[in-house]
Design a protein around this motif. Structure first.
Motif, mmCIF file in Angstrom:
data_model
loop_
_atom_site.group_PDB
_atom_site.id
_atom_site.type_symbol
_atom_site.label_atom_id
_atom_site.label_comp_id
_atom_site.label_asym_id
_atom_site.label_seq_id
_atom_site.Cartn_x
_atom_site.Cartn_y
_atom_site.Cartn_z
ATOM 1 N N THR A 173 0.827 -1.209 0.000
ATOM 2 C CA THR A 173 0.000 0.000 0.000
ATOM 3 C C THR A 173 0.861 1.259 0.000
ATOM 4 N N LEU A 174 1.924 1.246 0.781
ATOM 5 C CA LEU A 174 2.822 2.404 0.813
ATOM 6 C C LEU A 174 3.525 2.604 -0.522
ATOM 7 N N ALA A 175 3.771 1.505 -1.241
ATOM 8 C CA ALA A 175 4.492 1.598 -2.514
ATOM 9 C C ALA A 175 3.591 2.009 -3.665
ATOM 10 N N LEU A 176 2.284 1.828 -3.531
ATOM 11 C CA LEU A 176 1.374 2.094 -4.640
ATOM 12 C C LEU A 176 1.377 3.540 -5.121
ATOM 13 N N PRO A 177 1.276 4.559 -4.248
ATOM 14 C CA PRO A 177 1.275 5.942 -4.767
ATOM 15 C C PRO A 177 2.514 6.260 -5.578
ATOM 16 N N ALA A 178 3.702 5.824 -5.117
ATOM 17 C CA ALA A 178 4.936 6.080 -5.864
ATOM 18 C C ALA A 178 4.906 5.383 -7.204
ATOM 19 N N SER A 179 4.366 4.166 -7.225
ATOM 20 C CA SER A 179 4.270 3.418 -8.477
ATOM 21 C C SER A 179 3.340 4.111 -9.455
ATOM 22 N N ASP A 180 2.196 4.621 -8.930
ATOM 23 C CA ASP A 180 1.231 5.293 -9.800
ATOM 24 C C ASP A 180 1.808 6.584 -10.376
ATOM 25 N N SER A 181 2.556 7.314 -9.566
ATOM 26 C CA SER A 181 3.090 8.591 -10.044
ATOM 27 C C SER A 181 4.228 8.403 -11.028
ATOM 28 N N ALA A 182 4.843 7.229 -10.977
ATOM 29 C CA ALA A 182 5.991 6.990 -11.841
ATOM 30 C C ALA A 182 5.615 6.411 -13.184
ATOM 31 N N SER A 183 4.346 6.081 -13.358
ATOM 32 C CA SER A 183 3.928 5.461 -14.612
ATOM 33 C C SER A 183 2.610 6.035 -15.073
ATOM 34 N N ASP A 184 2.354 5.888 -16.352
ATOM 35 C CA ASP A 184 1.083 6.345 -16.884
ATOM 36 C C ASP A 184 -0.030 5.468 -16.372
ATOM 37 N N GLU A 185 -1.252 5.978 -16.445
ATOM 38 C CA GLU A 185 -2.410 5.216 -15.993
ATOM 39 C C GLU A 185 -2.523 3.923 -16.802
ATOM 40 N N ALA A 186 -2.677 2.824 -16.048
ATOM 41 C CA ALA A 186 -2.733 1.504 -16.697
ATOM 42 C C ALA A 186 -4.000 1.386 -17.530
ATOM 43 N N SER A 187 -3.878 0.704 -18.636
ATOM 44 C CA SER A 187 -5.035 0.463 -19.492
ATOM 45 C C SER A 187 -4.918 -0.927 -20.091
ATOM 46 N N VAL A 188 -6.056 -1.458 -20.495
ATOM 47 C CA VAL A 188 -6.100 -2.789 -21.079
ATOM 48 C C VAL A 188 -5.921 -2.652 -22.587
ATOM 49 N N SER A 189 -5.036 -3.413 -23.140
ATOM 50 C CA SER A 189 -4.753 -3.310 -24.570
ATOM 51 C C SER A 189 -5.954 -3.761 -25.389
ATOM 52 N N ALA A 190 -6.074 -3.208 -26.576
ATOM 53 C CA ALA A 190 -7.155 -3.587 -27.479
ATOM 54 C C ALA A 190 -7.054 -5.052 -27.862
ATOM 55 N N GLU A 191 -5.839 -5.574 -27.935
ATOM 56 C CA GLU A 191 -5.648 -6.991 -28.286
ATOM 57 C C GLU A 191 -6.226 -7.909 -27.212
ATOM 58 N N THR A 192 -6.053 -7.522 -25.949
ATOM 59 C CA THR A 192 -6.582 -8.345 -24.864
ATOM 60 C C THR A 192 -8.103 -8.294 -24.834
ATOM 61 N N VAL A 193 -8.650 -7.092 -25.020
ATOM 62 C CA VAL A 193 -10.110 -6.961 -25.073
ATOM 63 C C VAL A 193 -10.665 -7.812 -26.208
ATOM 64 N N ASP A 194 -10.011 -7.756 -27.354
ATOM 65 C CA ASP A 194 -10.465 -8.531 -28.514
ATOM 66 C C ASP A 194 -10.341 -10.030 -28.269
ATOM 67 N N LEU A 195 -9.337 -10.437 -27.503
ATOM 68 C CA LEU A 195 -9.152 -11.858 -27.203
ATOM 69 C C LEU A 195 -10.383 -12.449 -26.531
ATOM 70 N N TYR A 196 -10.913 -11.734 -25.524
ATOM 71 C CA TYR A 196 -12.072 -12.256 -24.799
ATOM 72 C C TYR A 196 -13.376 -12.000 -25.548
ATOM 73 N N ALA A 197 -13.391 -10.967 -26.378
ATOM 74 C CA ALA A 197 -14.623 -10.640 -27.106
ATOM 75 C C ALA A 197 -14.801 -11.489 -28.358
ATOM 76 N N HIS A 198 -13.685 -11.848 -29.024
ATOM 77 C CA HIS A 198 -13.797 -12.562 -30.295
ATOM 78 C C HIS A 198 -12.862 -13.765 -30.425
ATOM 79 N N GLY A 199 -11.935 -13.907 -29.495
ATOM 80 C CA GLY A 199 -10.980 -15.006 -29.595
ATOM 81 C C GLY A 199 -11.610 -16.355 -29.285
ATOM 82 N N SER A 200 -10.955 -17.408 -29.718
ATOM 83 C CA SER A 200 -11.443 -18.761 -29.470
ATOM 84 C C SER A 200 -11.073 -19.201 -28.053
ATOM 85 N N TRP A 201 -11.675 -20.292 -27.632
ATOM 86 C CA TRP A 201 -11.369 -20.848 -26.316
ATOM 87 C C TRP A 201 -9.891 -21.239 -26.233
#
Length: 392
Positions: A173-201
């Protein structure tokens, strides 16, 4: 956390629990299985699913839709902790049974734990990246050996494990604010979203295998908590919390008052504090609330406030807990992913109500299916398969 939980753990001195037990355990297992789905259903329903959760995209906004925020607050981490405690209770019951039969322990238990590990591995690979069975199997192998040691040794391990766990969650918990400030806001890649939306089992299976280390981090970082909750379950069983006695009723009332009275405000404050307090909320405060849930459900059953159909339905799910746990995740996978109905993509902009409706529908199906199954069989299908395999 240790000071808060000590009030419940030290509510009574350890002794062997009487043989008479309430149907409370089956009801609690049923509530835990359906309750874990209250959290997991949001993971399935979020574009990117399991990977989105790791990136923080599937977590709740406490200031968002009130119904969703409350729904998720009541479940997140609480029913998982409840289920973990009940695994510890089950382990203690199996130890007592082995002692009565003269079966070597823990040698006689190891095949069961290893079979559970195999089941969990298959569940992880084929269905859901956040399987709990693998972690439970590994923890059970350790705690099973501790059951042959003295009460003093178990208490030392119990408090040491929870202390180390709370320290680790605090450091994260103490490390999280420093980690957040040191990196851009995390986001889910379009490829991963597409994997679950259209990818096969098979594509999804390959993705879980490729990212197995990341997807398996939760039981690793929470291993101290798993050991603590297993041993806590053993202790609660031996102090008579689940017995149909006046002592059991008093203990359940005490747990309800202390667990909910201390845990809910503690968890609410951490939740309102924002995402940086996620680890303390889910892995420290939520288990305190889980103790309150055990007490509350026990009190409701003791006083006859739970309608008989609901009691019977939860009990049926509890008696087929392994089968229902796997089935609920399989049903959500087929409902939300593109290999099935694809609801996560089709209803992505429709608000939270369809997710809660999906949860209710799956719960109704599990209650109905388990009740009908138990009219003809004494165990669930996966429970029967496990019993058959271990007898060979």
């Amino acid at each position: 956390m240790s000071n808060i939980l000590r009030a419940s753990v030290d509510a009574a001195s350890p002794h062997t629990s009487p043989p008479t037990r309430l149907p409370l355990l089956d009801v609690l297992r049923g509530a835990a299985i359906l309750g874990t789905l209250m959290t997991n259903v949001w993971i399935f329903a979020t574009p990117g699913s399991e990977w989105a959760f790791l990136q923080g995209a599937a977590t709740a906004d406490p200031l968002g839709e009130p119904a969703e925020a409350l729904f998720r607050f009541l479940a997140d981490g609480k029913f998982l902790a409840l289920l973990t405690i009940l695994f510890g209770v089950g382990l203690a019951i199996q130890y007592d049974s082995a002692a009565r039969r003269g079966t070597p322990w823990p040698r006689g238990y190891r095949p069961r734990a290893l079979f559970l590990l195999a089941e969990g591995t298959l569940h992880f690979v084929l269905v859901f990246g956040f399987d709990v069975l693998m972690g439970y199997a590994v923890t059970a192998l350790l705690v099973a050996r501790l059951l042959t040691r003295s009460e003093r040794v178990r208490r030392a391990v119990l408090w040491t494990s929870v202390s180390l766990h709370v320290a680790l969650m605090s450091l994260i918990t103490l490390a999280l604010p420093a980690s957040d400030s040191a990196s851009d806001e995390a986001s889910v890649s379009a490829e991963t979203v597409d994997l679950y939306a259209h990818g096969s089992w098979l594509d999804q299976v390959a993705f879980r295998l490729e990212n197995a280390i990341s997807l398996r981090l939760e039981p690793v970082i929470s291993f101290g908590l798993l050991v603590f909750l297993f041993l806590l379950g053993v202790h609660l069983h031996r102090t008579g919390v689940f017995t149909a006695t006046e002592r059991g009723r008093q203990l359940r009332s005490r747990m309800a008052v202390r667990g909910l009275g201390l845990g809910i405000p503690f968890n609410a404050a951490l939740t309102l504090g924002g995402e940086e307090f996620f680890f303390l909320g889910r892995y420290v405060a939520a288990p305190v609330v889980a103790l309150g849930y055990i007490g509350l459900i026990g009190v409701v059953l003791d006083r006859g406030w739970l309608p008989t159909p609901l009691t019977n339905g939860l009990s049926s799910v509890g008696r087929t807990a392994l089968s229902c746990y796997v089935l609920q995740n399989l049903l959500c996978m087929l409902a939300c992913y593109g290999l099935g109905l694809g609801l996560a993509e089709r209803l992505a902009d429709e608000g939270p109500w369809w997710v809660m409706t999906l949860w209710a529908a799956v719960c109704a199906l599990l209650v109905t299916a388990s009740t009908l199954w138990l009219r003809r069989f004494s165990q669930g299908p996966l429970e029967s398969a496990q019993r058959w395999a271990l007898r060979r």
